[in-house]
Scaffold this active site. Structure first.
Site, mmCIF file in Angstrom:
data_model
loop_
_atom_site.group_PDB
_atom_site.id
_atom_site.type_symbol
_atom_site.label_atom_id
_atom_site.label_comp_id
_atom_site.label_asym_id
_atom_site.label_seq_id
_atom_site.Cartn_x
_atom_site.Cartn_y
_atom_site.Cartn_z
ATOM 1 N N ASP A 150 0.799 -1.236 0.000
ATOM 2 C CA ASP A 150 0.000 0.000 0.000
ATOM 3 C C ASP A 150 0.832 1.288 0.000
ATOM 4 O OD1 ASP A 150 -1.858 -1.976 0.217
ATOM 5 O OD2 ASP A 150 -2.672 -1.350 2.154
ATOM 6 N N GLU B 96 -4.554 -0.949 -1.323
ATOM 7 C CA GLU B 96 -5.856 -1.040 -0.653
ATOM 8 C C GLU B 96 -6.832 -0.137 -1.402
ATOM 9 O OE1 GLU B 96 -5.908 -0.106 3.540
ATOM 10 O OE2 GLU B 96 -8.097 -0.076 3.609
ATOM 11 N N LYS C 71 -6.449 -5.049 -3.112
ATOM 12 C CA LYS C 71 -7.043 -5.717 -1.954
ATOM 13 C C LYS C 71 -8.099 -4.803 -1.330
ATOM 14 C CE LYS C 71 -3.333 -4.405 1.318
ATOM 15 N NZ LYS C 71 -4.099 -3.668 2.285
ATOM 16 N N LYS D 64 -7.496 -4.788 4.917
ATOM 17 C CA LYS D 64 -6.192 -4.390 5.449
ATOM 18 C C LYS D 64 -5.155 -5.471 5.126
ATOM 19 C CE LYS D 64 -8.073 -0.715 7.196
ATOM 20 N NZ LYS D 64 -8.071 0.488 6.322
ATOM 21 N N THR E 47 0.533 0.771 6.636
ATOM 22 C CA THR E 47 1.218 1.226 7.814
ATOM 23 C C THR E 47 1.601 0.023 8.663
ATOM 24 O OG1 THR E 47 -0.835 1.486 9.121
ATOM 25 C CG2 THR E 47 -0.060 3.416 7.912
ATOM 26 N N CYS F 268 -1.963 -2.418 7.918
ATOM 27 C CA CYS F 268 -1.913 -3.369 6.796
ATOM 28 C C CYS F 268 -0.681 -4.267 6.818
ATOM 29 C CB CYS F 268 -2.030 -2.623 5.476
ATOM 30 S SG CYS F 268 -3.671 -1.899 5.277
ATOM 31 N N GLN G 264 8.801 -13.144 21.543
ATOM 32 C CA GLN G 264 8.430 -14.540 21.825
ATOM 33 C C GLN G 264 9.098 -15.503 20.833
ATOM 34 O OE1 GLN G 264 4.182 -15.139 22.955
ATOM 35 N NE2 GLN G 264 3.910 -13.015 22.321
HETATM 36 N N1 TIU Z 1 -2.601 0.248 4.331
HETATM 37 C C1 TIU Z 1 -3.064 0.511 5.552
HETATM 38 O O1 TIU Z 1 -2.355 0.374 6.545
HETATM 39 N N2 TIU Z 1 -4.353 1.027 5.656
HETATM 40 C C2 TIU Z 1 -4.757 1.868 6.647
HETATM 41 O O2 TIU Z 1 -5.925 2.282 6.672
HETATM 42 N N3 TIU Z 1 -3.829 2.240 7.571
HETATM 43 C C3 TIU Z 1 -3.987 3.149 8.574
HETATM 44 O O3 TIU Z 1 -3.067 3.264 9.401
HETATM 45 N N4 TIU Z 1 -5.066 3.897 8.633
#
Ligand code: TIU
Length: 260
Positions: free
Chosen positions: A57, A105, A162, A165, A191, A195, A235
């Site tokens: 993304d 996304e 996609k 997420k 992020t 995702c 872990q």
């Molecule tokens: N790609 C992804 O992480 N989608 C999100 O909506 N991330 C946010 O942190 N909002």
């Protein structure tokens, strides 16, 4: 580039379909010598021909002002630092013949693949599908939905759309990876805690081993970046491995492991 409604996979001509049909092409994919990356909690293996680079993304809607990320109230400038190291990793992976998969996304223009719960979520200034400065927010085919120029896919790379997420939900990703014999994923993108995490957790449950590159994933929240990475390798590597891009480039850049 082709896209079929209802099938979230978009395959760039010359990508996996060609390689899967051509054993000679498949044989040169990826490093030729098994090698390892110094990582947490321990060495991460890169077996020849079994490695794919995932860029999650890296879309204008998440990285540029005015896109989906900013409408959610985030400081999108937090993600800019990811681009230069990811450009270096992408170049090295291309040179090494590693399979490269970009995800995006987003949703169909009629929003038929957008769950109402996701549409309603939060209090963004603009919701998914609303017109924004880069076209309709997070809608396929719009300028904002596409990948930033610095990381633009090239011929032979897979671009996977996609709706969720995670990169496995309602996509052909698992089929693509299994057909190519991929077992190891080098994971980058944004992020970290959304995702990237969802994808790494989904991949882990499906039996893939994931190496997350700490400087090639980004969060709008510095504390989530730190804790998100720590969660992955804690872990004994509960979801995967973590290393910085330098550790990967050290081995990916060696002539001995470049495909040939
Ligand atoms: N790609 C992804 O992480 N989608 C999100 O909506 N991330 C946010 O942190 N909002």
């Amino acid at each position: 580039m082709t896209s079929t409604p209802g099938d979230n996979r978009i395959v760039v001509p010359g990508a996996i379909a060609d390689r899967a049909d051509d054993p000679a092409a498949a044989a040169v994919a990826g490093p030729v010598a098994d090698t390892v990356v110094a990582a947490q909690p321990g060495p991460f293996s890169l077996p020849p021909g079994k490695v794919a680079l995932l860029l999650i993304d890296m879309q204008r809607d998440f990285l540029l002002p005015g896109g989906f990320g900013e409408t959610l109230g985030n400081d999108v400038g937090q993600l800019a630092a990811v681009v230069p190291p990811l450009q270096r990793v992408l170049a090295a992976a291309r040179a090494a013949g590693v399979m490269i998969i970009h995800t995006r996304e987003g949703h169909l223009a009629d929003l038929s693949d957008l769950p109402e719960a996701k549409h309603r979520r939060g209090a963004p200034s603009l919701r998914i599908g609303d017109p924004g400065p880069y076209g309709r927010i997070l809608i396929r085919g719009e300028y904002g939905h596409d990948i930033v120029d610095d990381l633009a896919p090239v011929d032979g790379e897979i671009v996977l759309d996609k709706p969720g997420k995670g990169a496995f939900y309602n996509t052909g990703l698992d089929d693509i990876l299994r057909a190519a014999g991929i077992t190891q994923l080098v994971v980058t993108g944004v992020t970290t805690e959304v995702c990237v995490h969802t994808t790494v957790r989904e991949a882990n449950d499906r039996g893939y081993e994931c190496l997350v590159l700490s400087d090639c994933v980004g969060s709008y929240f510095p504390e989530f970046q730190r804790v998100g990475l720590a969660m992955i390798s804690a872990q004994g590597g509960i979801f995967g491995w973590v290393a910085d891009s330098g550790a990967l480039l050290e081995v990916l850049g060696e002539p001995a492991v470049i495909a040939g």
